[in-house]
Design an enzyme around this catalytic site. Structure first.
Site, mmCIF file in Angstrom:
data_model
loop_
_atom_site.group_PDB
_atom_site.id
_atom_site.type_symbol
_atom_site.label_atom_id
_atom_site.label_comp_id
_atom_site.label_asym_id
_atom_site.label_seq_id
_atom_site.Cartn_x
_atom_site.Cartn_y
_atom_site.Cartn_z
ATOM 1 N N LYS A 288 0.389 -1.248 -0.142
ATOM 2 C CA LYS A 288 0.290 0.246 -0.145
ATOM 3 C C LYS A 288 0.917 1.420 0.316
ATOM 4 O O LYS A 288 0.725 1.814 -0.839
ATOM 5 C CB LYS A 288 -0.996 0.146 1.165
ATOM 6 C CG LYS A 288 -1.898 -1.331 1.263
ATOM 7 C CD LYS A 288 -2.980 -1.415 2.728
ATOM 8 C CE LYS A 288 -2.555 -0.898 3.506
ATOM 9 N NZ LYS A 288 -2.259 -2.487 4.306
ATOM 10 N N ARG B 68 11.991 -2.225 10.956
ATOM 11 C CA ARG B 68 10.544 -1.223 11.723
ATOM 12 C C ARG B 68 10.300 -2.538 12.886
ATOM 13 O O ARG B 68 10.624 -3.489 12.575
ATOM 14 C CB ARG B 68 9.282 -1.589 10.660
ATOM 15 C CG ARG B 68 8.687 -0.345 10.316
ATOM 16 C CD ARG B 68 7.422 0.181 10.170
ATOM 17 N NE ARG B 68 6.634 -0.790 10.158
ATOM 18 C CZ ARG B 68 5.004 -0.762 9.483
ATOM 19 N NH1 ARG B 68 4.847 -0.119 8.349
ATOM 20 N NH2 ARG B 68 4.304 -1.507 10.178
ATOM 21 N N ARG C 167 -9.325 0.488 9.238
ATOM 22 C CA ARG C 167 -9.205 -0.640 9.031
ATOM 23 C C ARG C 167 -10.244 -1.562 9.936
ATOM 24 O O ARG C 167 -10.439 -2.856 9.855
ATOM 25 C CB ARG C 167 -7.733 -0.574 10.283
ATOM 26 C CG ARG C 167 -6.784 -0.977 9.418
ATOM 27 C CD ARG C 167 -5.568 -0.721 9.996
ATOM 28 N NE ARG C 167 -4.481 -1.934 10.451
ATOM 29 C CZ ARG C 167 -3.131 -0.889 9.688
ATOM 30 N NH1 ARG C 167 -3.243 0.041 9.048
ATOM 31 N NH2 ARG C 167 -2.155 -1.874 9.491
ATOM 32 N N ARG D 96 11.517 -6.654 4.873
ATOM 33 C CA ARG D 96 11.946 -5.240 4.774
ATOM 34 C C ARG D 96 12.823 -4.215 5.662
ATOM 35 O O ARG D 96 12.920 -4.085 6.805
ATOM 36 C CB ARG D 96 10.309 -4.567 4.945
ATOM 37 C CG ARG D 96 9.780 -3.332 4.519
ATOM 38 C CD ARG D 96 8.469 -3.341 4.762
ATOM 39 N NE ARG D 96 7.747 -3.582 5.642
ATOM 40 C CZ ARG D 96 6.128 -2.980 5.614
ATOM 41 N NH1 ARG D 96 5.570 -2.711 4.813
ATOM 42 N NH2 ARG D 96 5.898 -3.276 6.912
ATOM 43 N N ARG E 68 -0.765 -8.907 13.339
ATOM 44 C CA ARG E 68 -0.727 -8.579 12.847
ATOM 45 C C ARG E 68 -1.427 -8.835 11.689
ATOM 46 O O ARG E 68 -2.733 -8.201 11.060
ATOM 47 C CB ARG E 68 0.183 -7.610 12.425
ATOM 48 C CG ARG E 68 0.994 -6.672 13.123
ATOM 49 C CD ARG E 68 2.215 -5.941 12.389
ATOM 50 N NE ARG E 68 2.308 -4.381 11.023
ATOM 51 C CZ ARG E 68 2.933 -4.635 10.380
ATOM 52 N NH1 ARG E 68 4.066 -5.384 11.099
ATOM 53 N NH2 ARG E 68 3.094 -3.637 9.392
HETATM 54 P P1 AMP Z 1 0.587 0.247 9.486
HETATM 55 O O1 AMP Z 1 1.758 1.241 8.988
HETATM 56 O O2 AMP Z 1 -0.164 0.760 8.729
HETATM 57 O O3 AMP Z 1 0.806 -1.785 8.563
HETATM 58 O O4 AMP Z 1 0.133 0.121 10.953
HETATM 59 C C1 AMP Z 1 1.620 0.031 11.956
HETATM 60 C C2 AMP Z 1 0.714 -0.260 13.546
HETATM 61 O O5 AMP Z 1 -0.251 0.924 13.281
HETATM 62 C C3 AMP Z 1 -0.829 -1.288 13.044
HETATM 63 O O6 AMP Z 1 0.137 -2.810 13.427
HETATM 64 C C4 AMP Z 1 -2.227 -0.734 14.271
HETATM 65 O O7 AMP Z 1 -1.203 -1.183 15.805
HETATM 66 C C5 AMP Z 1 -1.269 0.817 13.789
HETATM 67 N N1 AMP Z 1 -2.431 0.877 13.220
HETATM 68 C C6 AMP Z 1 -2.270 1.847 11.914
HETATM 69 N N2 AMP Z 1 -3.496 2.266 11.435
HETATM 70 C C7 AMP Z 1 -4.519 1.754 12.188
HETATM 71 C C8 AMP Z 1 -5.582 1.832 12.002
HETATM 72 N N3 AMP Z 1 -6.983 2.509 10.751
HETATM 73 N N4 AMP Z 1 -6.912 1.452 13.319
HETATM 74 C C9 AMP Z 1 -6.180 0.909 13.947
HETATM 75 N N5 AMP Z 1 -4.305 1.243 14.436
HETATM 76 C C10 AMP Z 1 -3.903 1.339 13.194
#
Ligand code: AMP
Length: 210
Positions: free
Chosen positions: A19, A156, A94, A128, A167
Site C-alpha cells: 500500500k 521496523r 481498518r 523489509r 497483524r
Molecule cells: P501500518 O503501518 O499501516 O501497518 O500500521 C502499523 C500499526 O499501527 C498497526 O499494526 C496498528 O497497530 C496501528 N494502526 C495503523 N493504522 C491503524 C488503524 N487505521 N486502526 C487501528 N490501528 C492502526
C-alpha cells in the site's frame, strides 16, 4: 467541518501488500495527499506525545489501536488545507466502525484492495528494511539497495515474524470484513498484489481512470 470532503481514495489490503509503495504513484497521478495512519502513529511514538505513548503498546503487539484514537487523529488531519479535495488513505479505515465514522467527514469514491496471500506477506515483511534518511523501503532479498546504504537500513519494530502473525490475524478478523462492506456500496476494485510493483501500479491506475 460542515459537509464531508469529496473524492477520497482508500488503499486497502493486509500489512505488506504494498500500500505504501503504491501510494507514491497514486499521489503523483491524482495530486491527492497520502494519509497513512501507521506513519502518523509512528511519528507520534518518535515524538513521545500522549497519543504516541498510548498507541505504542498496541503497535508493538501487532494489534489495532482503539477506534476512538484513530478517528480523532483522522478528524484532525482532514481539517488541514491540503485535504480539501480529498485524500488517499493508506491503512485506514481498518474496522467497520472507522469506515462508518469516515462517512461523516469524507466521501470515498474508490477503494483499491491489493490482494496478497499470507505466506507471501510474511516473507515480504520480515525482510523489509527502511532507509531512515530517505524513508525509502528495501527488502533484504528482493531489493537490497546499494552497498553504501545497506549498513544504515533499519527494520521496523513490528516487522518481526510473531508480530506479523498478530497483524495478519487483526487484518483477517477486523479489517477484511470491510472489503465486503465497500463491495456492497459498489466502491471496491480488487487488484492482484502478487506481481511486480509496476504491474500492480498499472492495474491500480487503470482502475482509478474508469
Ligand atoms: P501500518 O503501518 O499501516 O501497518 O500500521 C502499523 C500499526 O499501527 C498497526 O499494526 C496498528 O497497530 C496501528 N494502526 C495503523 N493504522 C491503524 C488503524 N487505521 N486502526 C487501528 N490501528 C492502526
Amino acid at each position: 467541518m460542515d459537509s464531508p470532503i469529496d473524492g477520497s481514495i482508500v488503499l486497502f489490503g493486509p500489512p505488506g501488500a504494498g500500500k505504501g509503495t503504491q501510494a507514491g504513484r497514486i499521489v503523483e497521478l491524482t495530486g491527492k495527499p497520502a494519509v497513512s495512519t501507521g506513519d502518523m502513529l509512528r511519528a507520534a511514538v518518535v515524538a513521545c506525545t500522549d497519543l504516541g505513548m498510548s498507541a505504542k503498546k498496541y503497535m508493538d503487539a501487532g494489534e489495532l489501536v482503539p477506534d476512538e484514537v484513530i478517528i480523532g487523529l483522522i478528524a484532525e488531519r482532514l481539517e488541514e488545507e491540503d485535504a480539501a479535495r480529498g485524500v488517499l488513505f493508506d491503512g485506514y479505515p481498518r474496522t467497520i466502525a472507522q469506515a462508518e465514522s469516515l462517512e461523516n467527514v469524507a466521501k470515498v469514491s474508490n477503494v483499491i484492495s491489493i490482494e496478497v496471500p499470507d505466506e507471501e506477506i510474511i516473507e515480504r515483511i520480515v525482510g523489509r528494511r527502511m532507509d531512515p534518511e530517505t524513508g525509502d523501503i528495501y527488502h533484504i532479498k528482493f531489493k537490497p539497495g546499494a552497498d553504501e546504504i545497506q549498513s544504515r537500513l533499519i527494520q521496523r519494530k513490528d516487522d518481526n515474524e510473531s508480530t506479523v502473525r498478530n497483524r495478519l490475524a487483526a487484518y483477517h478478523n477486523q479489517t477484511a470484513p470491510l472489503a465486503e462492506w465497500y463491495e456492497e456500496r459498489g466502491l471496491l476494485s480488487r487488484v492482484n498484489g502478487n506481481r511486480s510493483i509496476k504491474d500492480v501500479g498499472d492495474d491500480i491506475a487503470s482502475k482509478l481512470s474508469t
